[in-house]
Design a protein around this motif. Structure first.
Motif, mmCIF file in Angstrom:
data_model
loop_
_atom_site.group_PDB
_atom_site.id
_atom_site.type_symbol
_atom_site.label_atom_id
_atom_site.label_comp_id
_atom_site.label_asym_id
_atom_site.label_seq_id
_atom_site.Cartn_x
_atom_site.Cartn_y
_atom_site.Cartn_z
ATOM 1 N N PRO A 49 -3.987 -30.852 88.580
ATOM 2 C CA PRO A 49 -3.861 -31.641 87.359
ATOM 3 C C PRO A 49 -2.878 -30.977 86.406
ATOM 4 O O PRO A 49 -2.627 -29.776 86.486
ATOM 5 C CB PRO A 49 -5.290 -31.625 86.798
ATOM 6 C CG PRO A 49 -5.921 -30.399 87.382
ATOM 7 C CD PRO A 49 -5.325 -30.257 88.733
ATOM 8 N N GLY A 50 -2.298 -31.786 85.504
ATOM 9 C CA GLY A 50 -1.366 -31.227 84.546
ATOM 10 C C GLY A 50 -2.049 -30.225 83.635
ATOM 11 O O GLY A 50 -3.242 -30.281 83.390
ATOM 12 N N VAL A 51 -1.233 -29.285 83.147
ATOM 13 C CA VAL A 51 -1.757 -28.267 82.239
ATOM 14 C C VAL A 51 -2.051 -28.897 80.887
ATOM 15 O O VAL A 51 -1.222 -29.602 80.309
ATOM 16 C CB VAL A 51 -0.742 -27.122 82.095
ATOM 17 C CG1 VAL A 51 -1.217 -26.116 81.056
ATOM 18 C CG2 VAL A 51 -0.519 -26.439 83.440
ATOM 19 N N ASP A 52 -3.251 -28.668 80.379
ATOM 20 C CA ASP A 52 -3.641 -29.160 79.061
ATOM 21 C C ASP A 52 -3.184 -28.138 78.028
ATOM 22 O O ASP A 52 -3.749 -27.049 77.938
ATOM 23 C CB ASP A 52 -5.163 -29.317 79.004
ATOM 24 C CG ASP A 52 -5.642 -29.895 77.667
ATOM 25 O OD1 ASP A 52 -4.885 -29.812 76.675
ATOM 26 O OD2 ASP A 52 -6.772 -30.402 77.618
ATOM 27 N N PRO A 53 -2.148 -28.440 77.231
ATOM 28 C CA PRO A 53 -1.608 -27.436 76.309
ATOM 29 C C PRO A 53 -2.595 -26.996 75.237
ATOM 30 O O PRO A 53 -2.583 -25.840 74.820
ATOM 31 C CB PRO A 53 -0.381 -28.131 75.702
ATOM 32 C CG PRO A 53 -0.626 -29.589 75.881
ATOM 33 C CD PRO A 53 -1.401 -29.712 77.159
ATOM 34 N N GLU A 54 -3.444 -27.925 74.787
ATOM 35 C CA GLU A 54 -4.426 -27.531 73.763
ATOM 36 C C GLU A 54 -5.434 -26.544 74.324
ATOM 37 O O GLU A 54 -5.768 -25.547 73.673
ATOM 38 C CB GLU A 54 -5.138 -28.777 73.232
ATOM 39 C CG GLU A 54 -4.246 -29.665 72.390
ATOM 40 C CD GLU A 54 -5.003 -30.845 71.814
ATOM 41 O OE1 GLU A 54 -5.057 -30.968 70.577
ATOM 42 O OE2 GLU A 54 -5.546 -31.636 72.610
ATOM 43 N N GLN A 55 -5.885 -26.820 75.521
ATOM 44 C CA GLN A 55 -6.844 -25.909 76.133
ATOM 45 C C GLN A 55 -6.200 -24.569 76.460
ATOM 46 O O GLN A 55 -6.806 -23.504 76.291
ATOM 47 C CB GLN A 55 -7.420 -26.530 77.412
ATOM 48 C CG GLN A 55 -8.473 -25.664 78.095
ATOM 49 C CD GLN A 55 -9.062 -26.349 79.316
ATOM 50 O OE1 GLN A 55 -8.898 -27.545 79.505
ATOM 51 N NE2 GLN A 55 -9.744 -25.586 80.139
ATOM 52 N N LEU A 56 -4.943 -24.619 76.920
ATOM 53 C CA LEU A 56 -4.263 -23.390 77.328
ATOM 54 C C LEU A 56 -3.897 -22.507 76.142
ATOM 55 O O LEU A 56 -4.146 -21.298 76.150
ATOM 56 C CB LEU A 56 -2.999 -23.745 78.117
ATOM 57 C CG LEU A 56 -2.173 -22.558 78.633
ATOM 58 C CD1 LEU A 56 -2.984 -21.722 79.598
ATOM 59 C CD2 LEU A 56 -0.891 -23.065 79.293
ATOM 60 N N THR A 106 -0.649 -23.068 85.981
ATOM 61 C CA THR A 106 -1.112 -22.525 84.694
ATOM 62 C C THR A 106 -0.673 -21.077 84.545
ATOM 63 O O THR A 106 -0.232 -20.658 83.464
ATOM 64 C CB THR A 106 -2.645 -22.611 84.606
ATOM 65 O OG1 THR A 106 -3.044 -23.991 84.728
ATOM 66 C CG2 THR A 106 -3.150 -22.062 83.282
ATOM 67 N N HIS A 111 2.892 -20.874 83.414
ATOM 68 C CA HIS A 111 3.015 -21.118 81.975
ATOM 69 C C HIS A 111 2.710 -19.839 81.198
ATOM 70 O O HIS A 111 3.426 -19.479 80.254
ATOM 71 C CB HIS A 111 2.046 -22.221 81.538
ATOM 72 C CG HIS A 111 2.547 -23.612 81.767
ATOM 73 N ND1 HIS A 111 2.571 -24.191 83.006
ATOM 74 C CD2 HIS A 111 3.032 -24.543 80.903
ATOM 75 C CE1 HIS A 111 3.050 -25.424 82.900
ATOM 76 N NE2 HIS A 111 3.325 -25.661 81.634
#
Length: 238
Positions: A10-17, A78, A81
């Motif tokens: 799944p795509g990386v969730d920037p808020e979570q990361l 992830t 990133h």
């Protein structure tokens, strides 16, 4: 499916990361940190290349079980990133700007080139869209400030920075490939002979003229500066 690769992940969730906690939400206090794990992955990429970075190898680097790493980075995408932003922390963001946006942009490009040469895996890592983390955002902020005197709108400034970064990454990748070729002098000599034959066959007059012209300095820094000057000096502020 293995979580080593990014295919199907799944795509990386920037808020979570970037805005969430870097500690696992459950269980006992972790023995490691996201910073330690990311630094280990960077060290591995620096010495062995990006393809060598697997969750298993990173776990071995820090002395952890591979499954424990998934609490910090659920997949390699992830982790990449995190790695990109980790090394972006090396880029200076407090150096004074001159107010000459072209000169400042060239200085930023030289910083990027030196940075990518220190981390040869970076050009390849940057070919995929990355959600900027805090260190990357700090450097982007500096670049946008450097472009303020140009009078561009915000969208244009972002485009210029993206164009500049892509240019530097592409040039560094080419520069490293050329350096690798010098390790094969027989191949270099064979290519030179081939081009000489092609230039003399009468079917490529433009190439023949170009090859007969005086050569330019081949020092990597000088070559980069020439190409960079052509790019930045030709930028339109509209």
């Amino acid at each position: 499916m293995s979580r080593e690769g990014s295919a199907g992940a799944p795509g990386v969730d920037p808020e979570q990361l970037w805005l969430g906690s870097d500690r696992p939400r459950r269980g006992r206090k972790p023995a490691y940190s996201r910073e330690v794990i990311t630094a280990a992955a960077v060290a591995l990429a620096d010495t062995e290349g990006l393809e060598a970075v697997t969750m298993r190898k990173v776990a071995a680097q820090v002395g952890a079980g591979v499954m424990s790493l998934y609490s910090y980075a659920p997949d390699k995408e992830t982790l990449l990133h995190l790695m990109v932003d980790h090394v972006s922390g090396e880029l200076p963001t407090a150096h004074p700007l001159t107010g000459d946006w072209r000169a400042d942009l060239k200085a930023i490009a030289h910083l990027q080139r030196a940075h990518m040469l220190r981390h040869p895996w970076l050009p390849a890592a940057l070919t995929t869209r990355r959600v900027p983390g805090p260190h990357t955002l700090a450097f982007l902020e500096r670049a946008l400030a450097a472009l303020r005197p140009a009078g561009m709108d915000g969208a244009a400034k972002l485009e210029v920075f993206a164009q500049l970064t892509a240019f530097v990454a592409g040039h560094v990748a080419h520069e490293m490939a050329q350096a690798a070729m010098t390790q094969s002098p027989d191949r270099t000599a064979a290519e030179a002979r081939y081009l000489a034959v092609v230039a003399a066959d009468g079917h490529h007059p433009e190439l023949a003229e170009a090859l007969s012209a005086p050569g330019r300095p081949l020092a990597p820094e000088a070559t980069f500066s020439r190409f960079l000057n052509r790019l930045i000096d030709g930028l339109d502020t509209d």
